[in-house]
Design an enzyme around this catalytic site. Structure first.
Site, PDB file in Angstrom:
ATOM      1  N   PHE A   1      35.336  38.661  52.616  1.00  0.00           N
ATOM      2  CA  PHE A   1      34.967  38.652  51.421  1.00  0.00           C
ATOM      3  C   PHE A   1      35.046  39.504  50.506  1.00  0.00           C
ATOM      4  O   PHE A   1      34.205  38.654  49.383  1.00  0.00           O
ATOM      5  CB  PHE A   1      35.614  37.670  51.016  1.00  0.00           C
ATOM      6  CG  PHE A   1      36.057  36.010  52.452  1.00  0.00           C
ATOM      7  CD1 PHE A   1      37.363  36.336  52.566  1.00  0.00           C
ATOM      8  CD2 PHE A   1      35.373  35.068  52.082  1.00  0.00           C
ATOM      9  CE1 PHE A   1      37.746  35.719  53.641  1.00  0.00           C
ATOM     10  CE2 PHE A   1      35.711  34.511  53.146  1.00  0.00           C
ATOM     11  CZ  PHE A   1      36.980  34.507  53.770  1.00  0.00           C
ATOM     12  N   CYS A   2      34.639  40.455  50.702  1.00  0.00           N
ATOM     13  CA  CYS A   2      33.352  41.798  49.831  1.00  0.00           C
ATOM     14  C   CYS A   2      32.843  40.881  49.468  1.00  0.00           C
ATOM     15  O   CYS A   2      32.080  41.090  48.152  1.00  0.00           O
ATOM     16  CB  CYS A   2      34.724  42.484  48.949  1.00  0.00           C
ATOM     17  SG  CYS A   2      36.318  43.156  49.151  1.00  0.00           S
ATOM     18  N   ALA A   3      31.862  39.973  50.444  1.00  0.00           N
ATOM     19  CA  ALA A   3      30.309  39.253  50.083  1.00  0.00           C
ATOM     20  C   ALA A   3      29.616  39.428  50.891  1.00  0.00           C
ATOM     21  O   ALA A   3      29.030  38.106  51.709  1.00  0.00           O
ATOM     22  CB  ALA A   3      31.207  37.763  48.933  1.00  0.00           C
TER      23      ALA A   3
END
Ligand code: PLP
Length: 426
Positions: free
Chosen positions: A361-363
């Site tokens: 999740f782009c984290a």
């Protein structure tokens, strides 16, 4: 009197979408991936449809279409200013999305400003800042405040805290107001990444204690390519234009000397995204008119139903930063020990007509930490680690129940393990 259900501005476009399953059954599609991109609501679609016959250039023509388009564009700015509680002296700049909005602010930072970020941020709020002071992801709201205070004490010059309103991974609400009050005591400014908070909760600059706020239209039910940076005008007016060109320039001399515009125009070079702005404003207006407390209660009921149901799925463990009692929006991520989250997501889509997201999740720093804590093989950039369920307007209890049932069935037989070549989860 009509017995048909009343149509509202906040009805989801495509709510009745069905999918044909391999066995031949046709089922309603359960869209449970709102945190990536929420569906369009009628207010946005109708705003676009209504304006299209009038569509013309913004700020660039004398004809009736151009005048109307310019008027609607600036009206959209005013509506959004109201939605985010812009104060006198604040400005609202249209951007492409939250990533663009935060990059814009990063480019406008005075040279002596140090940005402070927690490691748990989405990459959009982690990567734009030049040489940020990175703080370890805290394990409680109190720890967040203590960690920030230590950082602020150690700094000499001006600072900007960049913090999320709600985590895109765990859905947990960050203690923004406490952090902002603390930052202000040390003379620092605060930007809130409201990409995940705004679709679920009112976002008011003054109430959050924020100096700036960024959000994305496509997460706020207006998927027409607009986002917003709102907040204090001084840094924005003093910085170099984000995009050099027409609109950003007030005048260009014979020798190429340029007088740059001030206000939002300075950072909106080129022809702006009229339909994006107008559709976003239409949703903001519809949400402002809506009973937000009732929407909140409905979402919290769905969240309780989901989390309650998941207690009966032994192969799924909810991940959390601050613990299960922390208030959260309609986002839950699950570790699936022994199963490949991407493969499970594929099976949910293919066999059950349910859309969720698997991955990091782009984290990445946050998911690495959460998967480590959950005892799942720590992910690298090429593997999916967690399964995320996210929802909002238009989601039904039946959608949630179907997800819980399907996940239970898949994890109990280890279905996710049977598939090889998991998709990359960014
Ligand atoms: N911030 C958060 C918390 C997000 O969840 C996202 C997207 O998922 C972003 C920023 C970036 O949003 P966008 O891709 O619309 O720029």
């Amino acid at each position: 009197m009509s017995l048909l259900p009343q149509r509202t501005d906040l009805d989801v476009v495509g709510a009745g979408l069905t999918v044909r399953l391999p066995g031949g059954d046709t089922v309603p599609f359960a869209h449970l991936d709102y945190a990536a991109s929420a569906p369009c609501v009628r207010a946005a679609a109708e705003a676009v449809e209504g304006l299209l016959p009038w569509y013309g250039s913004v700020h660039r023509g004398a004809g009736i279409r151009s005048r109307r388009s310019t008027q609607e564009y600036e009206r959209a700015r005013d509506v959004i200013a109201g939605f985010v509680g812009a104060r006198p002296g604040d400005t609202v700049v249209f951007t492409r999305n939250t990533t663009d909005a935060l990059n814009l602010l990063a480019r406008c930072l005075p040279a002596d400003v140090t940005t402070i970020v927690f490691d748990g941020e989405h990459h959009a709020n982690l990567l734009p800042w030049p040489a940020p002071l990175r703080l370890a992801t805290p394990s409680s709201p109190d720890a967040a405040v203590e960690t920030l205070e230590r950082a602020l004490r150690s700094l000499r010059g001006p600072a900007l805290l960049a913090v999320t309103g709600a985590s895109n991974v765990t859905g947990e609400i960050w203690p923004v107001r406490r952090l902002a009050d603390l930052a202000h005591r040390y003379g620092a400014r605060v930007v809130v990444d409201a990409a995940q908070l705004a679709p679920h909760s009112p976002v008011d600059l003054a109430e959050l204690g924020a100096d700036y706020l960024a959000l994305s239209g496509h997460k706020l039910y207006a998927p027409f390519g607009a986002g917003v940076l709102a907040g204090r005008a001084d840094w924005l007016d003093a910085a170099a234009p984000y995009l050099r060109g027409g609109g950003a320039s007030a005048s260009v001399g014979a020798a190429g000397d340029v007088t740059w515009s001030t206000g939002p125009a300075r950072h909106e070079g080129g022809t702006p995204n009229l339909l994006g702005a107008v559709s976003l404003a239409a949703v903001c207006a519809a949400l402002t008119r809506a009973d937000r407390a009732a929407l909140h209660d409905r979402e919290q009921d769905l969240l309780a139903r989901l989390r309650g149901g998941l207690t009966g799925v032994p192969g799924a463990a909810e991940v959390s930063l601050f613990g299960p009692a922390q208030p959260r929006v309609g986002i839950v991520s699950l570790a699936l020990p022994g199963n490949d989250a991407a493969a499970v997501a594929d099976r949910l889509a293919d066999d059950h007509g349910i859309g969720v997201r698997a991955g990091q999740f782009c984290a990445h720093p946050l998911t690495r930490r959460l998967t480590g804590a959950a005892g799942v093989a720590t992910c690298d950039a090429s593997t999916a680690a967690l399964l995320r369920v996210s929802f909002g307007l238009g989601t039904t209890g039946a959608d949630i129940d179907r997800f819980v049932g399907a996940l239970g069935a898949l994890t109990s037989v280890g279905a996710g393990r049977q598939l090889v070549g998991a998709r990359t989860g960014r």
